[in-house]
Design a protein around this motif. Structure first.
Motif, short mmCIF file in Angstrom:
data_model
loop_
_atom_site.label_atom_id
_atom_site.label_comp_id
_atom_site.label_asym_id
_atom_site.label_seq_id
_atom_site.Cartn_x
_atom_site.Cartn_y
_atom_site.Cartn_z
N PRO A 73 15.13 30.97 40.32
CA PRO A 73 14.57 31.34 41.63
C PRO A 73 15.02 30.47 42.79
CG PRO A 73 12.87 31.36 39.93
CD PRO A 73 14.07 30.71 39.33
N SER A 74 15.30 29.19 42.54
CA SER A 74 15.69 28.31 43.63
C SER A 74 17.08 28.62 44.17
CB SER A 74 15.63 26.84 43.17
OG SER A 74 14.30 26.47 42.91
N GLN A 75 17.87 29.37 43.41
CA GLN A 75 19.23 29.70 43.84
C GLN A 75 19.46 31.21 43.82
OE1 GLN A 75 22.42 27.29 42.15
NE2 GLN A 75 20.97 25.73 41.52
N SER A 76 18.40 31.95 44.10
CA SER A 76 18.50 33.40 44.00
C SER A 76 18.09 34.08 45.29
CB SER A 76 17.62 33.90 42.85
OG SER A 76 17.61 35.31 42.80
N ASP A 77 18.96 34.97 45.79
CA ASP A 77 18.60 35.88 46.87
C ASP A 77 18.13 37.18 46.22
OD1 ASP A 77 19.28 34.11 48.88
OD2 ASP A 77 21.34 34.85 49.04
N ASP A 78 16.84 37.44 46.32
CA ASP A 78 16.26 38.58 45.62
C ASP A 78 15.29 39.30 46.55
OD1 ASP A 78 14.07 36.72 45.46
OD2 ASP A 78 14.97 35.92 43.64
N SER A 79 14.22 39.88 46.00
CA SER A 79 13.30 40.62 46.86
C SER A 79 12.65 39.74 47.91
CB SER A 79 12.22 41.30 46.01
OG SER A 79 12.72 42.47 45.39
N ARG A 80 12.56 38.44 47.64
CA ARG A 80 11.99 37.54 48.63
C ARG A 80 12.82 37.51 49.91
NH1 ARG A 80 12.01 32.26 45.21
NH2 ARG A 80 13.93 33.31 44.53
N LYS A 81 14.10 37.87 49.79
CA LYS A 81 14.99 37.95 50.96
C LYS A 81 15.20 39.39 51.40
CE LYS A 81 19.72 37.00 52.49
NZ LYS A 81 21.02 36.34 52.15
#
Length: 205
Positions: free
Chosen positions: A160-168
């Motif tokens: 999660p600390s290195q992921s562009d996902d639904s949070r972005k």
């Protein structure tokens, strides 16, 4: 001598058939590896690592999506595909709580359920730093307990600390899900099927 000659012909035919099958199998493996999806980056580490070659499940239908599936999807029409894990399905409520010590908990209230469940994901423990509260009404970072809209999913990376996902990106349209990851073909020492249920589960609170 006639009998021996027949045996020799039979043996040659068998060996020829075996060699042909081996050649076909080798070509199949080469084609599969060549056309498999290459993982770029660390957003799904350690489940999927940079350079892994992953085969998409044949005959996949987006309507068959399951929680915790690892999928290739476009966050929005026309964007490049990313590889993430499905956490929230249509009708689920989702939120991410962050404690004062920085530890994050991902919670899901499955569609039709009255109680929340926490996502048990040991892989996140070592790969989640500087967590932020989620989610806003559009599925991005913010405060709230939004419901995943029909025809969409909420996705996260295993790192999660290195992921562009639904949070972005917000909710991901199911129509933009290209496929479900089914087999790791390379590297050979990690060859095998991907079993999402082996990595994560929901624990009711």
């Amino acid at each position: 001598m006639v009998v021996d000659g027949r045996r020799g012909r039979v043996a040659r035919r068998v060996l020829g058939a075996v060699a042909a099958l081996a050649a076909v199998a080798l070509v199949g493996v080469v084609i599969a590896v060549t056309f498999a999806n290459r993982i770029d980056g660390q957003s799904m580490s350690p489940t999927l690592r940079d350079g892994d070659r992953i085969l998409l499940e044949p005959f996949f239908e987006p309507a068959d999506l399951r929680r915790f599936d690892i999928v290739a999807a476009r966050p929005a029409p026309g964007t490049l595909a990313v590889v993430k894990r499905v956490i929230g399905l249509p009708g689920d409520a989702v939120r991410i709580d962050v404690r004062p010590d920085g530890e994050a908990s991902v919670l899901v209230r499955p569609a039709g359920a009255d109680t929340w469940s926490v996502v048990d994901a040991p892989v996140w423990t070592e790969n989640w730093h500087d967590a932020r509260q989620c989610c806003a009404a559009d599925g991005k970072l913010g405060a709230g307990e939004p419901v995943v809209p029909a025809g969409h999913v909420f996705v996260l990376g295993d790192n999660p600390s290195q992921s562009d996902d639904s949070r972005k990106y917000g909710w991901v349209p199911i129509s933009e899900v290209i496929g479900r990851m089914s087999w790791r073909l390379y590297p050979l020492d990690r060859f095998g099927s991907l079993d999402p249920s082996a990595d994560m589960r929901l624990i009711e609170l």
